[in-house]
Every structure is written in C-alpha cells, then in structure tokens.
Design a protein around this motif. Structure first.
Motif, short mmCIF file in Angstrom:
data_model
loop_
_atom_site.label_atom_id
_atom_site.label_comp_id
_atom_site.label_asym_id
_atom_site.label_seq_id
_atom_site.Cartn_x
_atom_site.Cartn_y
_atom_site.Cartn_z
N HIS A 1 -6.79 6.95 6.76
CA HIS A 1 -7.50 7.43 5.57
C HIS A 1 -7.31 8.91 5.33
O HIS A 1 -7.37 9.38 4.20
N GLY A 2 -7.05 9.67 6.41
CA GLY A 2 -6.80 11.09 6.23
C GLY A 2 -5.53 11.35 5.45
O GLY A 2 -5.49 12.18 4.53
N GLU A 3 -4.47 10.64 5.79
CA GLU A 3 -3.19 10.81 5.10
C GLU A 3 -3.28 10.31 3.67
O GLU A 3 -2.73 10.93 2.74
N ILE A 4 -3.98 9.19 3.46
CA ILE A 4 -4.15 8.67 2.10
C ILE A 4 -4.88 9.69 1.23
O ILE A 4 -4.47 10.00 0.11
N GLY A 5 -5.97 10.24 1.77
CA GLY A 5 -6.74 11.23 1.02
C GLY A 5 -5.95 12.50 0.76
O GLY A 5 -6.06 13.11 -0.32
N ALA A 6 -5.14 12.93 1.74
CA ALA A 6 -4.35 14.14 1.57
C ALA A 6 -3.30 13.96 0.48
O ALA A 6 -3.00 14.91 -0.27
N GLN A 7 -2.74 12.76 0.39
CA GLN A 7 -1.76 12.51 -0.69
C GLN A 7 -2.43 12.62 -2.05
O GLN A 7 -1.85 13.16 -3.00
N LEU A 8 -3.66 12.10 -2.14
CA LEU A 8 -4.40 12.26 -3.39
C LEU A 8 -4.68 13.74 -3.66
O LEU A 8 -4.51 14.22 -4.78
N GLY A 9 -5.10 14.47 -2.61
CA GLY A 9 -5.40 15.88 -2.77
C GLY A 9 -4.20 16.68 -3.26
O GLY A 9 -4.34 17.59 -4.08
N THR A 10 -3.02 16.31 -2.78
CA THR A 10 -1.80 16.97 -3.24
C THR A 10 -1.53 16.65 -4.71
O THR A 10 -1.21 17.54 -5.51
N TYR A 11 -1.70 15.39 -5.07
CA TYR A 11 -1.52 14.97 -6.47
C TYR A 11 -2.51 15.69 -7.38
O TYR A 11 -2.16 16.12 -8.48
N TRP A 12 -3.72 15.85 -6.90
CA TRP A 12 -4.76 16.51 -7.69
C TRP A 12 -4.68 18.03 -7.64
O TRP A 12 -5.44 18.70 -8.32
N GLU A 13 -3.78 18.55 -6.81
CA GLU A 13 -3.63 19.99 -6.65
C GLU A 13 -4.93 20.64 -6.16
O GLU A 13 -5.34 21.71 -6.63
N LEU A 14 -5.57 20.00 -5.20
CA LEU A 14 -6.73 20.59 -4.56
C LEU A 14 -6.28 21.80 -3.75
O LEU A 14 -5.10 21.93 -3.40
N LEU B 1 0.84 -1.20 0.00
CA LEU B 1 0.00 0.00 0.00
C LEU B 1 0.87 1.25 0.00
O LEU B 1 0.63 2.20 -0.75
N LYS B 2 1.90 1.24 0.85
CA LYS B 2 2.82 2.38 0.92
C LYS B 2 3.49 2.61 -0.43
O LYS B 2 3.63 3.74 -0.90
N ARG B 3 3.90 1.53 -1.08
CA ARG B 3 4.54 1.65 -2.40
C ARG B 3 3.56 2.23 -3.42
O ARG B 3 3.94 3.05 -4.26
N SER B 4 2.31 1.79 -3.34
CA SER B 4 1.29 2.31 -4.26
C SER B 4 1.13 3.81 -4.08
O SER B 4 1.00 4.56 -5.04
N LEU B 5 1.12 4.25 -2.82
CA LEU B 5 0.94 5.67 -2.53
C LEU B 5 2.17 6.48 -2.93
O LEU B 5 2.06 7.67 -3.25
N GLU B 6 3.34 5.84 -2.91
CA GLU B 6 4.55 6.52 -3.37
C GLU B 6 4.50 6.75 -4.88
O GLU B 6 5.18 7.64 -5.40
N HIS B 7 3.69 5.95 -5.56
CA HIS B 7 3.51 6.11 -7.00
C HIS B 7 2.07 6.58 -7.27
O HIS B 7 1.37 6.03 -8.12
N ILE B 8 1.69 7.62 -6.54
CA ILE B 8 0.29 8.05 -6.57
C ILE B 8 -0.11 8.58 -7.95
O ILE B 8 -1.29 8.64 -8.29
N HIS B 9 0.89 8.93 -8.76
CA HIS B 9 0.57 9.40 -10.11
C HIS B 9 -0.07 8.31 -10.96
O HIS B 9 -0.61 8.61 -12.04
N THR B 10 -0.01 7.07 -10.49
CA THR B 10 -0.66 5.98 -11.24
C THR B 10 -2.15 5.89 -10.92
O THR B 10 -2.87 5.14 -11.58
N LEU B 11 -2.60 6.64 -9.92
CA LEU B 11 -4.03 6.68 -9.60
C LEU B 11 -4.76 7.52 -10.63
O LEU B 11 -4.14 8.28 -11.38
N PRO B 12 -6.08 7.41 -10.69
CA PRO B 12 -6.83 8.24 -11.65
C PRO B 12 -6.54 9.72 -11.46
O PRO B 12 -6.44 10.20 -10.32
#
Length: 287
Positions: free
Chosen positions: A189-202, A7-18
């Motif tokens: 889940h807060g940290e996971i969501g925040a990493q997505l938010g950073t990737y998405w430039e929210l 999971l941590k590795r997936s989040l390190e490559h968060i650019h692979t998420l939608p």
C-alpha cells in the motif's frame, strides 16, 4: 476479481485515477504567511460543506483544546491554527476522491479514524523532539492523514483484492503486513499510495512518507527521515487502531534517539497518546 497483474497495469495507467480534487490542489499552493493566503484558505474551506462541517466538528472536540461551541470556519481557524486546518482540509479532500457508495471491507470511516489518530499521535511525539529537527506542523499532520492513502486507491480500483487483503490481515495476526501484501498484490500500500502522490504532484516529503512509513530505514540517507519515523513509531504505538496493519512491535531505544527523544520520556509520551486515542474514539463515535 482483479489479479495482481491487472492491478499493476492499472497503476501503470494511474492517470486514469481521479485527479487531485481542485480544492486540495488550490490549498496546497496557498502560502499562509500573507493576509491574502489566509483569506483564500478560509474561503476555499467555506465553499465545501462537508469539509467545513468536519473541521468545525474537530474544533469543538476536546482533542484540540477545550470543548466549546465553535460554529464558523474563522473561529475554528483561531482554535486549531491555520496550518492545522489547511492540513486537515487537504487530507479530507484527498481521501474523499476515492469514496465509493458501496464500500468493501475497508471502511472509509475506520481509515479516517486511524489516520486522524496517527496524525494526532505524531503531533504529540513531535513536541518532544528538538526544534532543530522537528518537522513543520503542517507536514506532520498532512503526512499522518495521507500515509495510508494507498489503501483507498486499492479499494477504489480493485475492491475484491482489497477485501481479500483485509480479510487476510484480520485472520493472520501473526504474519508480516508487507509479506502479506507482496504475496497477494505483488506490491504494497505504501508503493501504491506513493504512485498516486507522484501523479498528484504532492510534496516530495509527503510522497516519501507514504512510500517508506513501514520501512523508514530504507529511505535515502540524504532525505529527512523524521516524518516517516514519526509515522512508523505512531503505528507501532497504536497497532490495529481503526484498521488492521500488524504494526505492533517493540520500539527500540535507538528509534527514539533517532528522533532526538530521550528514551526516559517514553512512558510520559505513551500516556499522552493513550488520552489522544480515547478522545479520537469518542470523536469517531459521535460522528
């Protein structure tokens, strides 16, 4: 089954998420203080049949005023307000990026009901705050809709781990949410969501809410904590509404005072929110 290391590795490559849906990115960039911005917003929403249908459905619900036969986005905008439908549309588009045909224990409908209720409760609580410290309306609703998007991300990239988490939450109601998540996921889940938010430039204030809504006191003192505190109090008032989060605990007088709210108003606020819960439940059941 994916493990916390994977999971941590997936989040390190968060650019692979939608990526953030194009419609959400365009709406975030729109300024609503011009006629052109208003026109573009309504056009964008009208181009997405699912978002249009949901917004029209919301505008016809008693939750947002007198029920009536609203049948167009322009009429919905008049009833709900442009900033409101902008937040709802962005929230819907963002959450839809992680929809999968085969759901696990986390049901998209349940999470949407939870998020809509929290956003509506935040809006109600905020009306009792002094105007000088009250967050903007669009920030309130968008923060409420997206605060738990980390659960969507987890379910998308690690459904088995997500299922294990929600089963653990269901069967150990006395346990701490964050302790369970860190024990099982080595994150929350807060940290996971925040990493997505950073990737998405929210917007930075939305990312902060996603990361700190369960621990607002850990935010940098220089940051505006009002949005995170609003989510935190709303979840304490509405434990396990839609999804299990174990957020039920007493709200101290100081927590209300931190929002500029007189503790003597709490009973009236709780009654207003009780009505909101009934309305959102009816809306969800009718969907």
């Amino acid at each position: 089954m994916i493990n916390p290391i994977d999971l941590k590795r997936s989040l390190e490559h968060i650019h692979t998420l939608p990526a953030m849906p194009v419609i959400a990115r365009k709406m975030l960039a729109l300024a609503l203080n011009t006629d052109e911005g208003e026109t573009q917003l309504l056009k964008l929403i009208a181009q997405d049949p699912q978002i249009s249908a949901r917004i029209i459905g919301l505008s016809n619900a008693s939750l947002f005023g007198s029920p009536g036969m609203i049948s167009s986005i322009s009429d919905a905008a008049m009833r709900l307000g442009l900033t409101h439908i902008k937040s709802v549309a962005i929230g819907m588009a963002a959450i839809s990026a992680f929809t999968k045909p085969h759901e696990g224990k986390l049901k998209a409908r349940d999470l949407w009901t939870h998020s809509l209720t929290i956003a509506s409760a935040m809006r109600t609580i905020a009306k009792h705050m002094p105007p000088r410290i009250r967050p903007m309306e669009d920030q309130i609703f968008l923060a409420g809709l997206l605060h738990d998007i980390g659960y969507n991300v987890l379910s998308f990239i690690a459904k088995d781990l997500s299922d294990a988490l929600h089963e653990r939450l269901r069967t150990t109601p006395e346990a701490s949410l964050l302790e369970i998540e860190h024990g099982l996921l080595d994150t929350d889940h807060g940290e996971i969501g925040a990493q997505l938010g950073t990737y998405w430039e929210l917007p930075a204030e939305i990312i902060a809410v996603i990361r700190y809504h369960h621990i607002p006191d850990k935010m940098d003192s220089q940051m505006n904590q009002s949005l995170a505190r609003l989510v935190n109090i709303a979840e304490k008032l509405l434990p396990d509404l839609g999804i299990t989060e174990h957020a039920a605990q007493e709200i101290t007088e100081q927590e209300w005072i931190n929002l500029g709210i007189d503790p003597s108003e709490v009973d009236a606020i709780a009654e207003e929110i009780r009505v909101i819960v009934e309305q959102v439940t009816q809306l969800a059941n009718a969907a």
